[in-house]
Scaffold this active site. Sequence first.
Site, short mmCIF file in Angstrom:
data_model
loop_
_atom_site.label_atom_id
_atom_site.label_comp_id
_atom_site.label_asym_id
_atom_site.label_seq_id
_atom_site.Cartn_x
_atom_site.Cartn_y
_atom_site.Cartn_z
N LYS A 134 0.89 -1.35 0.00
CA LYS A 134 0.11 0.08 -0.22
C LYS A 134 0.77 1.41 0.03
O LYS A 134 2.01 1.38 0.31
CB LYS A 134 -0.87 0.13 1.21
CG LYS A 134 -1.96 0.99 0.99
CD LYS A 134 -3.14 0.30 0.53
CE LYS A 134 -4.50 0.86 0.24
NZ LYS A 134 -5.51 -0.18 -0.03
N1 GLU Z 1 -7.28 -0.17 -3.10
C1 GLU Z 1 -7.77 -1.38 -3.49
C2 GLU Z 1 -7.91 -2.16 -2.01
O1 GLU Z 1 -7.81 -1.70 -1.14
C3 GLU Z 1 -7.54 -2.11 -4.67
C4 GLU Z 1 -6.23 -2.65 -4.47
C5 GLU Z 1 -5.52 -3.19 -5.71
O2 GLU Z 1 -6.45 -3.30 -6.89
O3 GLU Z 1 -4.57 -3.48 -5.98
O4 GLU Z 1 -8.47 -3.29 -1.98
#
Ligand code: GLU
Length: 462
Positions: A134
């Site tokens: 993240k």
């Molecule tokens: N931000 C989204 C989540 O928290 C998608 C993450 C992604 O597609 O890699 O799941």
Amino acid sequence: MSTTATDVNQSADAGGTEWDPIFDEVGLPKDPTNIYTQTVASMLQAAEIINLRHRVRIILAQPKNEIMVHFPVRMDDGHHKLFKGYRVQHNNAVGPYKGGLRFHQDVHLDDVKSLAFLMTMKCALVRVPFGGGKGGVNCNPRELSPGELERVSRRFTAAIANDIGPDYDIPAPDVGTTAEIMAWIADTYGALSGRHGPADPFAVVTGKPIAVGGSLGREKATGQGVVDVLREMLPDLDIPVEDMRVSLLGFGNVGSWAAKILSDLGANVVAVMDHTGAIRNTEGLDVHALADHVAEHGGVAGFEKKTGTGGHARHCGEGCDVISEDDFWTTPVDVFIPAALEGMVNEERAKQLHCRVVAEAANAPTTPEGDAVLASRGIEVIPDMLCNAGGVTVSYFEWVQNRSNVTWDVEQVDRELNRIMCMAARRTIVAKQKYDVSMRLASYIAALEHLGDIYNHRGIWP
Ligand code: GLU
């Protein structure tokens, strides 16, 4: 010897979770208010139940890499501003690090660590071959002009360009980031990486616009996944999706898509609150018209002034009333969907909720205290790890399409997403029944079983 759920609960009651020796061992603060500590505590509780090996517990208790960068950006008035960005790479035992980038003024390291951790668990639970990561930039994107936003995105990409890649770490949209930002990141990465051919460097991010390698069905994927999980689980709770009542906290990408899909199925979305205000119509809001309004005005405020309903939604009344925050939280519904930020369902709000199910479309929307209140009131929580995994699942499909130079039609995307979400839901229910635990612990267990298995086979080098 295996440990039972009761043993674990007793040790947790006696402070077992907070005082797990692993906190000392891996150098984590034993601070129960710290969001990362809370996340690891839940994982350790589940690890104890399935007797997960010590070595896997300590590996998962800390991220592999925590990258922090500072970079200057020229603002429209000519002065330069320094921004702080993060990329936390939690685990890549299953596959490349994967997870969104958040642009928000509250982004900080422990928050990003927790969200990266959750991505490892989420991908393991739905069994897509990705690890967890993240990132984010501490900024308020609403206060940036389009040009400033582009320069922030490109400078941030340049700052982390050596730490990401289509085989290594693949960012995606999250709160405050869009498909357009993903296109800027892919373009910047492509220019800096020296890789040839459009497909390869562009696979460095998912959630791109369709024209530059995005997948059909990705924009709605998280909302669609929420609905897929609800449709799989609600019949067991005797709640018919076709005419259930729903309230939503947050009406961004995830909330608005979940609302539109549910409304098209016949559900009544009766109340919505976001950072601009709260509205209600007990006969159902026209959520299609509301989504158009939010796209134009940035929030739900002002929707009450609209005359008529736009006529898209099948189950809605005319107009809506502006309500207070307390009225929003106490509105009687079958399902409450938090689709905004972390920690919003706290002890006080959990006491106010008047619902049978909380479907966590946001990441970590419920505090541990809020969770305890919901459990004591018999409110079923469908945890974030399962409920919002549709986004990363379709990100995986996008990556597969990019890597193999094919495009899937939206029916194929929806069908595969539904299959994966339903299997993950069943996996969670099986763990819940087997260990007699909450759905949240069950989702951790189902994810950890997979990770434990992988580490058993791989071993730990050397
Ligand atoms: N931000 C989204 C989540 O928290 C998608 C993450 C992604 O597609 O890699 O799941």
